[in-house]
Design a protein around this motif. Structure first.
Motif, PDB file in Angstrom:
ATOM      1  N   ASP A  94       5.755  -1.097 -24.606  1.00  0.00           N
ATOM      2  CA  ASP A  94       5.219   0.269 -25.326  1.00  0.00           C
ATOM      3  C   ASP A  94       3.724   0.065 -25.853  1.00  0.00           C
ATOM      4  N   GLN A  95       3.299  -1.072 -26.352  1.00  0.00           N
ATOM      5  CA  GLN A  95       1.926  -1.099 -27.026  1.00  0.00           C
ATOM      6  C   GLN A  95       1.129  -1.515 -25.770  1.00  0.00           C
ATOM      7  N   ILE A  96       1.531  -2.128 -24.730  1.00  0.00           N
ATOM      8  CA  ILE A  96       0.416  -2.541 -23.592  1.00  0.00           C
ATOM      9  C   ILE A  96       0.412  -1.031 -22.824  1.00  0.00           C
ATOM     10  N   ASN A  97       1.321  -0.411 -22.677  1.00  0.00           N
ATOM     11  CA  ASN A  97       1.183   1.141 -22.227  1.00  0.00           C
ATOM     12  C   ASN A  97       0.467   2.135 -23.004  1.00  0.00           C
ATOM     13  N   GLU A  98       0.340   1.832 -24.385  1.00  0.00           N
ATOM     14  CA  GLU A  98      -0.429   2.802 -25.325  1.00  0.00           C
ATOM     15  C   GLU A  98      -1.845   1.982 -25.185  1.00  0.00           C
ATOM     16  N   ILE A  99      -2.280   0.977 -25.194  1.00  0.00           N
ATOM     17  CA  ILE A  99      -3.536   0.383 -25.114  1.00  0.00           C
ATOM     18  C   ILE A  99      -4.138   0.893 -23.704  1.00  0.00           C
ATOM     19  N   PHE A 100      -3.557   0.740 -22.554  1.00  0.00           N
ATOM     20  CA  PHE A 100      -3.708   1.185 -21.264  1.00  0.00           C
ATOM     21  C   PHE A 100      -4.134   2.715 -21.198  1.00  0.00           C
ATOM     22  N   ARG A 101      -3.313   3.591 -22.078  1.00  0.00           N
ATOM     23  CA  ARG A 101      -3.657   5.110 -21.909  1.00  0.00           C
ATOM     24  C   ARG A 101      -4.750   5.144 -22.768  1.00  0.00           C
ATOM     25  N   ILE A 102      -5.121   4.700 -23.772  1.00  0.00           N
ATOM     26  CA  ILE A 102      -6.264   4.654 -24.579  1.00  0.00           C
ATOM     27  C   ILE A 102      -7.517   4.500 -23.789  1.00  0.00           C
ATOM     28  N   MET A 103      -7.466   3.193 -23.198  1.00  0.00           N
ATOM     29  CA  MET A 103      -8.622   2.837 -22.393  1.00  0.00           C
ATOM     30  C   MET A 103      -9.045   3.763 -21.430  1.00  0.00           C
ATOM     31  N   HIS A 104      -7.860   4.222 -20.622  1.00  0.00           N
ATOM     32  CA  HIS A 104      -8.105   5.212 -19.491  1.00  0.00           C
ATOM     33  C   HIS A 104      -8.710   6.405 -19.928  1.00  0.00           C
ATOM     34  N   THR A 105      -8.445   6.857 -21.258  1.00  0.00           N
ATOM     35  CA  THR A 105      -8.988   7.986 -21.762  1.00  0.00           C
ATOM     36  C   THR A 105     -10.517   7.766 -22.012  1.00  0.00           C
ATOM     37  N   ILE A 106     -10.636   6.800 -22.707  1.00  0.00           N
ATOM     38  CA  ILE A 106     -11.961   6.269 -23.336  1.00  0.00           C
ATOM     39  C   ILE A 106     -12.876   6.370 -21.985  1.00  0.00           C
ATOM     40  N   LYS A 107     -12.216   5.771 -20.888  1.00  0.00           N
ATOM     41  CA  LYS A 107     -13.397   5.376 -19.511  1.00  0.00           C
ATOM     42  C   LYS A 107     -13.606   6.615 -19.008  1.00  0.00           C
ATOM     43  N   GLY A 108     -12.521   7.707 -18.587  1.00  0.00           N
ATOM     44  CA  GLY A 108     -12.836   8.794 -18.338  1.00  0.00           C
ATOM     45  C   GLY A 108     -13.800   9.802 -18.783  1.00  0.00           C
ATOM     46  N   SER A 109     -13.662   9.807 -20.341  1.00  0.00           N
ATOM     47  CA  SER A 109     -14.365  10.564 -20.989  1.00  0.00           C
ATOM     48  C   SER A 109     -15.872  10.072 -21.391  1.00  0.00           C
ATOM     49  N   SER A 110     -16.018   8.955 -21.311  1.00  0.00           N
ATOM     50  CA  SER A 110     -17.303   8.313 -21.246  1.00  0.00           C
ATOM     51  C   SER A 110     -18.035   8.575 -19.799  1.00  0.00           C
ATOM     52  N   ALA A 111     -17.364   8.309 -18.753  1.00  0.00           N
ATOM     53  CA  ALA A 111     -18.061   8.545 -17.594  1.00  0.00           C
ATOM     54  C   ALA A 111     -18.289  10.175 -17.442  1.00  0.00           C
ATOM     55  N   MET A 112     -17.640  11.057 -17.989  1.00  0.00           N
ATOM     56  CA  MET A 112     -18.014  12.346 -17.757  1.00  0.00           C
ATOM     57  C   MET A 112     -19.111  12.646 -18.449  1.00  0.00           C
ATOM     58  N   MET A 113     -19.323  11.935 -19.728  1.00  0.00           N
ATOM     59  CA  MET A 113     -20.566  12.159 -20.481  1.00  0.00           C
ATOM     60  C   MET A 113     -21.727  11.280 -20.219  1.00  0.00           C
ATOM     61  N   MET A 114     -21.384  10.742 -19.055  1.00  0.00           N
ATOM     62  CA  MET A 114     -22.537   9.537 -18.496  1.00  0.00           C
ATOM     63  C   MET A 114     -22.800   8.579 -19.423  1.00  0.00           C
ATOM     64  N   PHE A 115     -22.026   8.055 -20.237  1.00  0.00           N
ATOM     65  CA  PHE A 115     -22.177   6.978 -21.068  1.00  0.00           C
ATOM     66  C   PHE A 115     -21.612   5.833 -20.267  1.00  0.00           C
ATOM     67  N   ASP A 116     -22.213   5.493 -19.291  1.00  0.00           N
ATOM     68  CA  ASP A 116     -21.566   4.270 -18.214  1.00  0.00           C
ATOM     69  C   ASP A 116     -21.219   2.990 -18.793  1.00  0.00           C
ATOM     70  N   ASN A 117     -22.026   2.491 -19.933  1.00  0.00           N
ATOM     71  CA  ASN A 117     -21.911   1.263 -20.630  1.00  0.00           C
ATOM     72  C   ASN A 117     -20.587   1.387 -21.203  1.00  0.00           C
ATOM     73  N   ILE A 118     -20.212   2.415 -22.057  1.00  0.00           N
ATOM     74  CA  ILE A 118     -18.915   2.442 -22.754  1.00  0.00           C
ATOM     75  C   ILE A 118     -17.779   2.565 -21.447  1.00  0.00           C
ATOM     76  N   ALA A 119     -17.824   3.263 -20.442  1.00  0.00           N
ATOM     77  CA  ALA A 119     -17.073   3.362 -19.648  1.00  0.00           C
ATOM     78  C   ALA A 119     -16.843   2.190 -18.793  1.00  0.00           C
ATOM     79  N   GLY A 120     -17.865   1.286 -18.795  1.00  0.00           N
ATOM     80  CA  GLY A 120     -17.457  -0.200 -17.696  1.00  0.00           C
ATOM     81  C   GLY A 120     -16.942  -0.890 -18.623  1.00  0.00           C
ATOM     82  N   VAL A 121     -17.175  -1.247 -19.818  1.00  0.00           N
ATOM     83  CA  VAL A 121     -16.133  -1.945 -20.853  1.00  0.00           C
ATOM     84  C   VAL A 121     -14.770  -1.260 -20.957  1.00  0.00           C
ATOM     85  N   ALA A 122     -14.643   0.011 -21.043  1.00  0.00           N
ATOM     86  CA  ALA A 122     -13.344   0.385 -21.020  1.00  0.00           C
ATOM     87  C   ALA A 122     -12.384   0.207 -19.620  1.00  0.00           C
TER      88      ALA A 122
END
Length: 694
Positions: free
Chosen positions: A38-66
């Motif tokens: 459950d914790q692995i799924n939770e962290i995966f979901r969080i990082m997936h959201t951070i990646k997508g939102s950061s890429a949309m806002m063109m913060f590619d450095n944050i998206a890359g780490v996520a």
């Protein structure tokens, strides 16, 4: 996109990213020894959201780490490898969280998010390869601390996880998305969803079409957001991806017709194969494909969980609450001006007084409601301390358990912003100075695992925050010697009590550490506690028993803007004293008055011997009552200190709307601000903490 739209999206991005990072840290700290699915799924979901939102806002450095962390947890979720080094895993993820927080701080300040995440992303990717057994393991990654995040750079694009697909066949889907009631900015959330979908779909169309236009918000709220697209991924994968949308209330996914693509196209000379299900033509109704039972169960559970709260929550900008509170203060002043108007004196106005009582009741209820809107629990601030304890234990090789009590206690949001640093510095000080090394604790017959208690509780109009450790305690002799060396003492050694000696540690530049470390020895830290508390009218006390531990008690007001005060008269001028600091008021009897050998005025009251302080002498005011028996004594408390304050007379209790002193006024000890009275006069507000300090 207009500047307004960009600012709205940026504001929402910062808010949601901050929440996700806090949630990420909380998940890691609570389960660092071993992660369950459950914790692995939770962290995966969080990082997936951070990646997508950061890429949309063109913060590619944050998206890359996520993206790198998302790849790592996708592998953990799908392969469930054994014998993982969970502490190294946590170090990598927390380093990523630190990087995201640092970039968010830049964005909030209006700077460019230009952090370099290349090294961090490469380190995470290398750790993933080691887990897969592709490269040999290397020495443990450097320990990270919350105060010093790793220096990172924009990463090279990491490979996407390989989810299940249906060969090379292309599936056509229609998704209808409904967001939670009250989530706001549904158009921007829809835009984010489409952006995140582009990495796994093509031929994307949606209704409404101009999704950024604010006029589409009511349409999306009423009809939902409909997206048509094609993808090689199967139904379950697409449904799982869409279900990770932030503030999602419901997703209805339909597969349109049978799969079409290269595999279903027959050669020209051969007869066309018969499809199992004929494709749906444009004017035929769409037949939804039912999701699998496990998806239905998961969606039902999530809907049940959100049902009770989704429609009752709304996000409000803090600046709007500040404006509302200021208007509330003006309303309190206006109500006092009307009901206490001097032109009404001597008039028989029974109906008027009845209606003003009703008005006062409504204003009071409104004030309490407005104040409650600004009250937030201390839980978020308290739980962040787990990260401080975790990082310090890793750095100092100590074993400390943080116990939290009373985290549901609420204070004004502005006050929380000022007490987070004091709490952090005291906890760091307790672990660095107070808590012994595990082997030293065993020699002292203590458990090897030290304990630090962080507790909050209400006390009248104040909140007490208590930080208590079971370490070695404070060496008062060493503190006093250091104070003498720094020229801080004003009397002989034997005249100082232990509590007075311990207050020296709050002075700027004071440190008993001979060596400078990452956490102490520079004389910076504990003075921050006192300076931050003074801003909000709070105080700090310390008590310690050698060999048993140290207790810090922070006393802070619930709110700063509107206080209950007692109006007093001194030499014809009115002063306001916070009710929370008043024990009682009384008239002195001559037989209870005396002077001690040092010339201080004293009084005995119910078995206690107390100092008398004349308010007119404190502020150098002429024309006040000088006979103690003719004036009125007010018994004031501040922490454990109690004195009797001499004033001319009491006027009465009233609500004081605290206004800051004009900037051209020099800072005066014992004054915290001023308030406007009902008759239009100004009343200075006594700062009890500063009054006692002087």
């Amino acid at each position: 996109m207009s500047d307004f739209d960009r600012e709205s999206m940026l504001e929402m991005f910062i808010f949601e990213m901050s929440q996700l990072v806090d949630q990420l840290e909380s998940t890691i700290i609570q389960s660092e020894s071993e992660y369950n699915i459950d914790q692995i799924n939770e962290i995966f979901r969080i990082m997936h959201t951070i990646k997508g939102s950061s890429a949309m806002m063109m913060f590619d450095n944050i998206a890359g780490v996520a993206h790198s962390i998302e790849d790592l947890f996708y592998y953990l979720r799908e392969e469930n490898p054994k014998d993982l080094d969970f502490k190294r895993l946590s170090d990598h993820v927390l380093s990523g969280a630190d990087f995201v927080k640092a970039e968010l701080a830049k964005i909030q300040e209006g700077s460019k998010a230009d952090g370099d995440g290349t090294d961090l992303a490469k380190a995470i990717d290398k750790f993933l390869q080691q887990i897969k057994g592709i490269t040999p393991a290397e020495p443990e990654a450097p320990k990270q601390t919350a105060s010093a995040p790793a220096s990172v750079a924009e990463p090279a694009p990491a490979a996407d996880p390989t989810p299940s697909t249906a060969g090379d066949n292309m599936h056509k889907y229609r998704a209808k998305i409904h967001f939670q009631d009250g989530c706001e900015m549904e158009n921007i959330r829809s835009y984010t969803l489409v952006h995140n979908l582009q990495e796994m779909a093509q031929d994307i169309t949606h209704e409404p079409q101009d999704v950024i236009d604010e006029e589409t918000i009511p349409l999306i709220r009423q009809n939902g957001f409909v997206v048509d697209f094609s993808s090689t991924h199967d139904f379950n994968f697409i449904h799982s991806h869409l279900s990770q949308t932030v503030y999602l209330r419901e997703v209805i996914l339909e597969e349109i017709g049978a799969p079409v693509g290269a595999a279903s196209v027959a050669p020209a000379a051969a007869p066309a194969p018969v499809a199992e299900a004929p494709p749906v033509v444009a004017d035929e109704p769409v037949i939804p494909v039912p999701p699998t039972p496990d998806i239905v169960a998961a969606a039902a559970a999530e809907a049940t969980q959100k049902k009770g709260t989704a429609s009752h929550m709304i996000s409000v900008n803090v600046s709007k609450l500040d404006a509302l509170l200021n208007l509330m203060g003006e309303l309190v002043i206006s109500e006092a001006m009307v009901t206490q108007n001097s032109e009404l004196e001597g008039l028989q106005l029974e109906s008027f007084h009845k209606e003003t009582r009703q008005l006062r009741k409504i204003v009071t209820n409104l004030q309490e409601t407005v104040m409650s809107m600004r009250m937030v629990p201390l839980s978020a601030t308290f739980f962040k301390m787990h990260r401080i304890v975790r990082d310090m234990c890793r750095q100092l090789d100590k074993d400390v358990q943080l116990d939290i009590v009373g985290e549901e206690t609420e204070v004004d949001k502005n006050i929380i912003e000022h007490i987070a640093d004091p709490i952090m510095h005291i906890i760091r000080n307790s672990i660095d100075h107070g808590v012994e090394m595990p082997e030293d604790r065993k020699k002292s017959k203590k458990p090897s695992k030290a304990r630090v208690l962080l507790e909050a509780k209400n006390s009248g109009g104040d909140v007490l925050v208590i930080i208590k450790d079971d370490g070695r305690g404070i060496n008062t002799a060493k503190v006093l010697a250091k104070a003498k060396t720094n020229g801080l003492t004003t009397k002989s050694d034997n005249e100082y009590t232990d509590k007075e000696i311990m207050q020296f540690i709050f002075l700027p530049g004071f440190s008993t550490n001979d060596q400078v470390t990452a956490y102490s020895g520079r004389g910076v830290g504990m003075d921050v506690v006192m300076s931050n508390l003074e801003v909000v009218g709070g105080t700090a006390l310390v008590d310690s028993t050698p060999g048993e531990g140290t207790t810090f008690t922070l006393k802070i007001p619930l709110t700063l803007t509107i206080q209950e005060g007692m109006s007093v008269l001194v030499a014809g001028a009115q002063y306001t004293i916070p009710i929370a600091n008043i024990i009682k008021s009384f008239k002195a009897k001559p037989e209870n008055l005396f002077t001690d050998p040092s010339g201080n005025e004293m009084i005995t009251e119910r078995g206690e011997i107390l100092n008398i302080v004349r308010l007119h002498e404190f502020f150098n005011i002429d024309g006040a009552v000088t006979d103690v028996c003719e004036g009125t004594l007010i018994m004031l408390e501040n922490g454990e200190h109690v004195v009797c304050l001499l004033v001319d007379d009491l006027i009465g209790q009233q609500q004081a709307v605290v206004k800051p002193m004009p900037k051209y006024f020099k800072k005066v000890h014992g004054l915290s601000g001023c308030t406007l009275l009902g008759n239009g006069d100004i009343s200075l507000i006594i700062d009890v903490a500063g009054f006692f300090d002087k």
